[in-house]
Design an enzyme around this catalytic site. Structure first.
Site, PDB file in Angstrom:
ATOM      1  N   CYS A   1       0.832  -1.213   0.000  1.00 48.88           N
ATOM      2  CA  CYS A   1       0.000   0.000   0.000  1.00 48.88           C
ATOM      3  C   CYS A   1       0.863   1.258   0.000  1.00 48.88           C
ATOM      4  CB  CYS A   1      -0.926   0.019   1.214  1.00 48.88           C
ATOM      5  SG  CYS A   1      -1.988  -1.429   1.315  1.00 48.88           S
TER       6      CYS A   1
ATOM      7  N   ARG B   1      -7.865  -4.596  -3.081  1.00 36.56           N
ATOM      8  CA  ARG B   1      -7.441  -3.427  -3.874  1.00 36.56           C
ATOM      9  C   ARG B   1      -8.445  -3.232  -5.010  1.00 36.56           C
ATOM     10  NH1 ARG B   1      -2.461  -2.688  -1.685  1.00 36.56           N
ATOM     11  NH2 ARG B   1      -1.581  -4.621  -0.885  1.00 36.56           N
TER      12      ARG B   1
END
Ligand code: BEZ
Length: 236
Positions: free
Chosen positions: A52, A135
């Site tokens: 991330c 995601r």
């Protein structure tokens, strides 16, 4: 009999589900606040995690590039606001990665501890994780309609060149009334719609329509220069 775990998820062509949320840039009313712009609403599994972090640094570095294509970015994870703020500050103050440093994330990052937004957008996919968002990437047009959805698992960092390519291709398709073939990039030939009242398939096949090249009666392309695409999409 096996129980079917039915979850309602938004689909391409649906109006983006509405919500109000607290973000690192204040409250937002989505998608109302973004009407007139394209917006990429994306989720990440957790703050203070390496994949991330690499994604946020990349997206933040490309924010101006997306802005030139009339596209705003909005992130989300099921972490709280203070975690978001601390993580983004750490990224700016401490993390240098692949030539990126002092990276300031200026786009809003939604806090969603209750998972209300994440669930509404199908970002919680229990087979992958029931406590973290996958995601997800939602491409939403200036009228608030979902135009493309991409999901990636927790372990796979996104390709941000592809996300940019999707934005340019969607806008090119809208502006020129064409479709884009596999791996299309600005400057490549585009797919023309099926021959209709303005010209017959036979004329096309015989090369009578200017610039149109046919591989068969159902598969015809024409050039649009890179300059024309970028002038249209980036200078609106
Ligand atoms: C990461 O961003 O590094 C990550 C987050 C959740 C699970 C696996 C990796």
């Amino acid at each position: 009999m096996e129980e079917i775990n039915q979850v309602s998820m938004p689909r391409i062509g649906d109006a983006a589900p509405e919500f109000k949320a607290v973000t690192t840039q204040g409250e937002i009313n989505f998608p109302t606040d973004y009407k007139g712009s394209w917006v990429i609403l994306f989720s990440h599994p957790a703050d203070f995690t390496p994949v991330c972090t690499s994604e946020f640094m990349t997206f933040a570095t490309m924010e101006d590039q997306f802005a030139k294509a009339n596209t705003k970015l909005v992130g989300l994870s099921v972490d709280g606001l203070y975690s978001h703020i601390a993580w983004l500050r750490t990224i700016k103050d401490k993390v240098q990665y692949k030539g990126m440093k002092d990276v300031e994330v200026k786009f809003p990052l939604i806090e969603d501890i209750t998972m209300t937004v994440a669930k509404r957008y199908g970002m919680i996919q229990p087979g992958e994780s029931s406590t973290k968002a996958v995601r997800a990437v939602f491409f939403i047009d200036p009228k608030g309609i979902i135009r493309t959805i991409i999901y990636y698992p927790l372990s796979l960092g996104r390709n941000f060149d592809e996300l940019y390519r999707v934005i340019i291709a969607l806008q090119t398709a809208d502006e020129f009334g064409i479709a884009t073939p596999a791996d299309w990039r600005p400057g490549d030939d585009v797919i023309v719609p099926p021959a209709g009242s303005c010209g017959s398939a036979k004329d096309r096949m015989e090369g009578k329509e200017k610039d149109v090249k046919c591989y068969d009666w159902f598969f015809c392309t024409k050039p649009i220069s890179k300059e024309k695409v970028l002038d249209t999409v980036l200078k609106k």
